[in-house]
Design a protein around this motif. Structure first.
Motif, PDB file in Angstrom:
ATOM      1  N   SER A 244      -4.689   0.965  11.709  1.00  0.00           N
ATOM      2  CA  SER A 244      -6.565   0.283  11.713  1.00  0.00           C
ATOM      3  C   SER A 244      -6.548  -0.787  11.693  1.00  0.00           C
ATOM      4  N   VAL A 245      -6.174  -1.483  10.804  1.00  0.00           N
ATOM      5  CA  VAL A 245      -6.260  -2.867  10.060  1.00  0.00           C
ATOM      6  C   VAL A 245      -5.244  -3.462  11.199  1.00  0.00           C
TER       7      VAL A 245
ATOM      8  N   GLY B   4      -6.330  -7.993  17.258  1.00  0.00           N
ATOM      9  CA  GLY B   4      -7.069  -8.390  17.944  1.00  0.00           C
ATOM     10  C   GLY B   4      -7.932  -9.885  17.485  1.00  0.00           C
ATOM     11  N   LEU B   5      -8.247 -10.101  16.190  1.00  0.00           N
ATOM     12  CA  LEU B   5      -8.984 -11.436  15.369  1.00  0.00           C
ATOM     13  C   LEU B   5      -8.044 -12.131  15.884  1.00  0.00           C
TER      14      LEU B   5
ATOM     15  N   ILE C 235      -2.891   6.058   9.069  1.00  0.00           N
ATOM     16  CA  ILE C 235      -3.644   5.352   9.485  1.00  0.00           C
ATOM     17  C   ILE C 235      -4.426   4.352   9.617  1.00  0.00           C
ATOM     18  N   GLY C 236      -4.915   4.158   8.121  1.00  0.00           N
ATOM     19  CA  GLY C 236      -5.927   2.678   8.177  1.00  0.00           C
ATOM     20  C   GLY C 236      -5.114   2.038   7.973  1.00  0.00           C
ATOM     21  N   LEU C 237      -3.589   1.974   8.169  1.00  0.00           N
ATOM     22  CA  LEU C 237      -2.699   0.536   8.280  1.00  0.00           C
ATOM     23  C   LEU C 237      -2.925   0.182  10.109  1.00  0.00           C
TER      24      LEU C 237
ATOM     25  N   VAL D 224       0.751  -1.715   0.036  1.00  0.00           N
ATOM     26  CA  VAL D 224       0.147   0.284   0.196  1.00  0.00           C
ATOM     27  C   VAL D 224       0.874   0.997   0.247  1.00  0.00           C
TER      28      VAL D 224
ATOM     29  N   ARG E 144      -7.172  -9.496  23.145  1.00  0.00           N
ATOM     30  CA  ARG E 144      -7.132  -8.116  23.548  1.00  0.00           C
ATOM     31  C   ARG E 144      -6.440  -8.462  25.103  1.00  0.00           C
TER      32      ARG E 144
ATOM     33  N   GLU F 265      -3.688  -3.100  14.351  1.00  0.00           N
ATOM     34  CA  GLU F 265      -4.692  -3.047  15.644  1.00  0.00           C
ATOM     35  C   GLU F 265      -6.238  -4.326  15.357  1.00  0.00           C
ATOM     36  N   GLY F 266      -6.955  -4.160  14.666  1.00  0.00           N
ATOM     37  CA  GLY F 266      -8.119  -4.579  14.324  1.00  0.00           C
ATOM     38  C   GLY F 266      -7.665  -6.245  13.839  1.00  0.00           C
ATOM     39  N   THR F 267      -6.528  -6.684  13.206  1.00  0.00           N
ATOM     40  CA  THR F 267      -6.008  -8.170  12.729  1.00  0.00           C
ATOM     41  C   THR F 267      -5.630  -8.375  14.052  1.00  0.00           C
TER      42      THR F 267
ATOM     43  N   VAL G  10      -3.325   6.801   4.790  1.00  0.00           N
ATOM     44  CA  VAL G  10      -3.469   5.341   4.126  1.00  0.00           C
ATOM     45  C   VAL G  10      -2.504   4.455   5.247  1.00  0.00           C
TER      46      VAL G  10
END
Lengths: 342, 288
Positions: free
Chosen positions: B101-102, B108-109, B97-99, B80, B113, B104-106, B95
């Motif tokens: 977020s991705v 977490g998955l 910032i989006g990265l 990216v 947490r 962080e969420g990944t 981008v």
């Protein structure tokens, strides 16, 4: 360097009826907004309220960032400045909502003026860093104010009443916020059609050339910082009434980033873009939650919050890389095809 | 005096962690011109990975985390970041910032947490210092590792062929590629280095406190460290980190804990107003 001289939003002499069409679209949008809560369920009325409120905050930010080119992460701080000024005026002087919003707008304009001062010296990454610092300093000041005025839990707002009329119901709250959002949209439309709007665009495109044309770059920048912050602060009062309370934990950097994501997704420098982006970003968690409930808890859908975080990030990345002009870009190209086809 | 010195010791230790993240920010900013908002997420995921391997001991766990997150950085650049070169500030910031977020969420998955712990890097818990003061051994290790990383990076930048190519690619990618440098590959190295440094900071932080993905916000001070030191200076990032860390701990000691983060932001604001090029940076020349 080849650059088109006229910004795309200015009326094209080849389309003498563009103004009429624009008015038609505006009337249609107002009709949809008014009819919406009468048609849909209370749940979707809440979603619509969130989207309209998001627009009222994203649109002034888009004026600052999209039109004037001042990239700011300070909008959550302006929201808290507005919410706490509004709370102070409401509780201390027992004022009605419109007065509280006007005072909050004045406070927002003052703080926006101060936060905008670095833009006269700094640009790019340095200016962005100054808004980041301003965010944390203002939120900290708000925390101290909260502790001294409202207690540790923050300010609790009473149900909204204006001139003795109870407006705290879901539908009436929606209409109040939609009316405010329409006012914001009207103000920004008129600004962008005026000499001020052309000065803003000129300063963004080339500040030196703008100065050579007799535009005061400093005055234009500070004016747009003050104005957008005033509108965001006023929206902050409504937001606090809508949420029922205001506490500094709510006003995070991530909240500020959400509104930047909205104008990015919708389209920088476009009022319609602000609306589309606000709706889109508001709808993402709603859709993910629905999917999660509908297809019950298997795999990644078992963690809707984490999934939302990933999807939100992917959306931001995808729009920057693949559709930098945002959702409004799709609308524009569709409109162009319609015109050329028929 | 004891309070003051203790604040200075712990401030320089924590500051060296900000310095590690800031080094990564500087390497990326210097080479690609992108202001990276995902440093905190890279640091946090490094801490989470290291703490997940806590049974292997600090050094093995930290080593694996550094390599893994360096890989994340490299992949991020290849997928990216590369299309963004030369597109200006806003796209790069958004981008990253989006990265973040991705990531962080990944994380977490994949890892959940819940807070995790990591053993200390060395057996001694604290070092005794003059005037009855002491310093956590992990903070001392952090200070040493971060100083070593700064020196190694400075050597790599100024004395190696890859460093020369990186500096050339940063100024004029096209011209550098005419002379045989491969800017795309060089920028991938830069992102891998940034990821590895952030992961090292994350592992140290996991050993000092606890690790979960929300420690990402800790790294906001790295922006202050970067500006204080000068956006294009490696040594500046390290010293800037220490200055920011010491300011933060002194504010925490004498004004109260809630003054810690705001005090670093005040330092950031003061430098932006008075000396935006920082202590060791090159003043930006603006050509109208």
């Amino acid at each position: 360097m080849t650059q088109s001289i006229a910004p795309p939003h200015l009326a094209d002499p080849a389309q003498p009826r563009a103004g009429v069409r624009r008015t038609g679209l505006a009337v249609l949008a107002v009709a949809i907004v008014v009819a919406l809560p009468l048609v849909v369920s209370p749940y979707w009325t809440t979603v619509a309220t969130n989207a309209v409120l998001a627009f009222a905050i994203a649109a002034p930010l888009n004026l600052l960032t999209g039109n004037a080119g001042q990239f700011s992460l300070g909008n959550a701080a302006f929201l808290v400045v507005g919410a706490y000024t509004g709370a102070f005026v409401t509780f201390t002087f027992d004022m009605e909502l419109p007065i509280a919003m006007l005072v909050a707008a004045a406070a927002g304009a003052l703080v926006g003026f101060i936060v905008g001062l670095p833009s006269l010296r700094l640009r790019g990454a340095y200016l962005l860093m100054s808004t980041l610092a301003a965010h944390y300093i203002l939120v900290f000041a708000a925390l101290k104010f909260q502790t001294s005025q409202f207690g540790a839990a923050g300010a609790i707002f009473p149900p909204l009443r204006v001139a003795g009329v109870d407006l705290s119901g879901d539908r009436s709250m929606y209409f109040v916020i939609a009316a405010f959002a329409a006012l914001i949209g009207l103000i920004i439309t008129n600004i962008m059609r005026s000499g001020h709007g052309r000065a803003i665009e000129a300063v963004k495109a080339r500040d030196v050339a703008a100065a050579a044309c007799g535009i005061s770059v400093a005055r234009t920048k500070l004016w747009v910082w003050s104005l957008s912050s005033a509108m965001i602060a006023a929206a902050g009062v409504l937001q606090a009434y809508y949420l029922g309370s205001a506490s500094v934990e709510f006003y995070t950097l991530n909240l500020a980033i959400t509104y930047v994501a909205m104008i990015l997704v919708g389209g920088l420098g476009s009022l319609g873009g602000s609306l589309l982006g606000a709706c889109f970003v508001t709808l993402v968690p709603v859709v993910v939650n629905h999917l999660s409930e509908a297809y019950g808890g298997g795999g990644v859908l078992a963690h809707p919050h984490e999934l939302q975080t990933v999807i939100y990030g992917l959306i931001i990345i995808a729009f920057v890389l693949l559709k930098p002009d945002g959702l409004i870009g799709f609308v524009r190209s569709a409109a162009r095809r319609l015109r050329n086809g028929g | 005096m004891t309070d003051f010195l203790n604040a200075v010791w712990s401030g320089s230790g924590f500051g060296s962690l900000y310095g590690l993240v800031a080094l990564g920010l500087v390497v990326i900013f210097k080479s690609t011109g992108i202001l990276n908002f995902s440093g905190g997420a890279l640091m946090a995921v490094g801490g989470v990975v290291a703490a997940g391997l806590g049974a292997q001991g600090f050094w093995v766990a930290a080593g694996i985390a550094v390599v893994a997150v360096a890989g994340v950085g490299a992949v991020a650049n290849l997928t990216v970041m590369r299309p963004l070169l030369g597109r200006g500030l806003f796209p790069g910031v958004m981008v990253t910032i989006g990265l973040a977020s991705v990531i962080e969420g990944t994380s977490g998955l994949l890892f959940g947490r819940q807070p995790r712990f990591l053993p200390d890097p060395i057996g001694v818990p604290t070092f005794d210092l003059p005037f009855g003061t002491s310093m956590s051994s992990t903070l001392a290790v952090a200070l040493g590792l971060s100083a070593a990383a700064t020196v190694l990076l400075a050597i790599a930048f100024n004395r190696t062929s890859v460093g020369l190519q990186l500096r050339a690619a940063a100024v004029r990618p096209e011209v550098a590629s005419m002379f045989g440098a491969n800017p795309g590959r060089i920028f991938t190295y830069a992102w891998a280095v940034a990821g590895g440094l952030a992961a090292l900071a994350g592992a140290l932080l996991a050993s000092l406190t606890v690790a979960d993905i929300s420690i990402a916000t800790f790294a906001l001070r790295a922006f202050a460290a970067m500006i204080v030191g000068g956006v294009d200076s490696l040594g500046g990032a390290f010293l800037g980190g220490i200055l920011v860390g010491v300011t933060e701990m002194l504010a925490g000691t004498y004004l109260g804990d809630d003054f810690r983060l705001p005090s670093t932001m005040v330092v950031l604001m003061v430098f932006l107003m008075v000396r935006p090029q920082g202590l060791f940076g090159t003043p930006e020349v603006v050509r109208p």
